[in-house]
Scaffold this active site. Structure first.
Site, short mmCIF file in Angstrom:
data_model
loop_
_atom_site.label_atom_id
_atom_site.label_comp_id
_atom_site.label_asym_id
_atom_site.label_seq_id
_atom_site.Cartn_x
_atom_site.Cartn_y
_atom_site.Cartn_z
N GLU A 100 0.72 -1.39 0.14
CA GLU A 100 0.00 0.40 -0.07
C GLU A 100 0.41 1.64 -0.26
O GLU A 100 0.74 2.24 -0.65
CB GLU A 100 -1.41 0.14 0.97
CG GLU A 100 -1.17 1.17 1.69
CD GLU A 100 -2.37 0.95 2.71
OE1 GLU A 100 -3.31 2.72 2.49
OE2 GLU A 100 -2.92 0.10 3.40
N GLU A 157 -9.73 6.23 -0.22
CA GLU A 157 -9.32 4.50 -0.67
C GLU A 157 -9.15 3.85 -2.04
O GLU A 157 -11.24 4.25 -2.54
CB GLU A 157 -10.17 3.44 0.21
CG GLU A 157 -10.03 3.93 1.93
CD GLU A 157 -8.94 3.97 2.02
OE1 GLU A 157 -8.16 2.77 1.60
OE2 GLU A 157 -8.75 3.70 3.39
#
Length: 228
Positions: free
Chosen positions: A24, A144
């Site tokens: 990530e 996100e």
């Protein structure tokens, strides 16, 4: 002049979510750097919490953001948990932060991505759960892009795909700022030659000599873009 701060989630010893060969922290940084470029291309002054892989805690992001004094702030993240789609968090109070989230979501959907919707989250005290939203002095949202640990990862597994998300984010942010998005126009070979002459000082003779190279047109354009 409009100012926007970009928080880059995780970093350094904190990889964030991991899945399908991706981390990530790397995905977040890639999207954030492309987003910064897009906003700067439209005259927006941009602050960013990190530009390399380094430790980057939420408290540090908030401190940097408030010192920068932006009109808006976005925190770039990548989801996990096996789901699919984009989602964004904004303050419980709605207001400008909610408008920002709505505009970004609309741009993401227009780009062809699925949205799981806009969300809020409260802590035990009834305040905004996320520090980046609760503690920043400007309207802020958490974005996100996709899920790293499901088939959704295929939306973010290349640099070009991550840039596409950044462009969608930029369009939503710019709409909130009242700035029209300008599509990128391909540079012509003649424009490239002109730039190389003026900025690199290449003579007509040198340009003519380079033109004999088989891939000279691509070379001229790439060199000119690199100089801009």
């Amino acid at each position: 002049m409009s100012k926007v701060f970009i928080g880059v989630g995780h970093g350094g010893s904190d990889a964030g979510a991991v899945g399908n060969g991706l981390k990530e922290k790397d995905v977040n940084l890639s999207i954030a750097l492309h987003l910064r470029s897009e906003l700067q291309r439209h005259g927006v002054t941009v602050g960013i919490s990190r530009t390399v892989d380094e430790d980057d805690t939420t408290s540090e992001e908030v401190k940097e953001c408030n010192a920068f004094g932006p009109d808006y702030a976005v925190d770039i993240h990548t989801n996990a948990g096996g789901g699919m789609g984009f989602e964004a968090y904004h303050t419980l109070g709605g207001g400008k932060g909610k408008v920002l989230a709505q505009n970004i979501e609309a741009a993401v959907i227009a780009a062809g991505y699925k949205s799981r919707g806009l969300k809020t989250k409260a802590n035990s005290a009834g305040k905004d759960y996320f520090g980046f939203i609760r503690q920043t002095s400007c309207p802020a949202v958490i974005l996100e892009c996709a899920f790293i640990d499901s088939a959704d990862y295929q939306k973010i597994n290349t640099e070009e795909k991550r840039k596409a998300f950044a462009v969608a984010y930029a369009k939503g942010i710019l709409k909130t700022l009242g700035i029209a998005y300008r599509e990128v126009r391909d540079m012509t070979v003649e424009e490239a030659k002109s730039i190389l002459k003026s900025k690199a000082g290449l003579s007509d003779t040198t340009i003519d000599w380079l033109s004999y190279y088989k891939y000279s047109d691509d070379l001229f354009v790439k060199l000119a873009k690199a100089m801009q």
